[in-house]
Enzyme design. Sequence first.
Site, PDB file in Angstrom:
ATOM      1  N   LYS A  15     -35.984  22.040 -12.211  1.00 17.14           N
ATOM      2  CA  LYS A  15     -35.760  22.434 -13.611  1.00 17.14           C
ATOM      3  C   LYS A  15     -34.441  21.856 -14.073  1.00 17.14           C
ATOM      4  O   LYS A  15     -33.558  21.513 -13.289  1.00 17.14           O
ATOM      5  CB  LYS A  15     -35.764  23.957 -13.768  1.00 17.14           C
ATOM      6  CG  LYS A  15     -34.723  24.711 -12.918  1.00 17.14           C
ATOM      7  CD  LYS A  15     -33.372  24.775 -13.554  1.00 17.14           C
ATOM      8  CE  LYS A  15     -32.353  25.510 -12.686  1.00 17.14           C
ATOM      9  NZ  LYS A  15     -30.980  25.325 -13.163  1.00 17.14           N
ATOM     10  N   ASP A 146     -32.970  31.926 -11.208  1.00 20.15           N
ATOM     11  CA  ASP A 146     -33.889  30.923 -11.749  1.00 20.15           C
ATOM     12  C   ASP A 146     -35.349  31.160 -11.360  1.00 20.15           C
ATOM     13  O   ASP A 146     -36.253  30.587 -11.967  1.00 20.15           O
ATOM     14  CB  ASP A 146     -33.506  29.520 -11.258  1.00 20.15           C
ATOM     15  CG  ASP A 146     -32.218  29.016 -11.870  1.00 20.15           C
ATOM     16  OD1 ASP A 146     -31.870  29.447 -12.983  1.00 20.15           O
ATOM     17  OD2 ASP A 146     -31.562  28.167 -11.246  1.00 20.15           O
TER      18      ASP A 146
END
Length: 185
Positions: A15, A146
């Site tokens: 990401k 995350d």
Amino acid sequence: MASQVPSLVVDAPAKINLTLEVLGRRPDGYHDLRSVVMPIALSDRIELTATTDGIGMEVTADPQLDLSALGDPESNLAMRAARLLQQRHRSAGGVAIRIHKRIPLGGGLGGGSADAAGALTGLNWLWKLGLSVGDLMELGAELGSDVPALVHGGAVCMEGRGERVRPLLAPGERRAPGIWVVIAN
């Protein structure tokens, strides 16, 4: 005829944080944050093979990656995700986890969190646990900030410690069209 051992291969995308705001310190020692997070095409590959009990893990990597920072396998987020699912759901069996790293370590691309999210979603299927994405996101929040965003998938805004996640794309849309990113590690 030999019986087939159930297995599954999961791609765990890295990401990038398109925005990251640190909004203040929380009483629990973490920081409140707000971040727009988007998965990218770079991913680790996770192979999950059912076993009768126990959790084993093997990690390999593309030749250009240095794995010396991996540390103890017991602290690996994918291993911790498997153990967490096994503790919470006694019906879970064992698993052999093979991770092929393509996401650079320590580059802020969420490789460990991606592996944890991949392990949670893959083991939910492999062990036939029937957990919802929301359930998996709650478990992921116990592993890292995350992880819930990566379990959810797609472009999201994550807030709090990362446990509050809301999608930024229309339902069914997984990627923002027309965005190219160059990452230098």
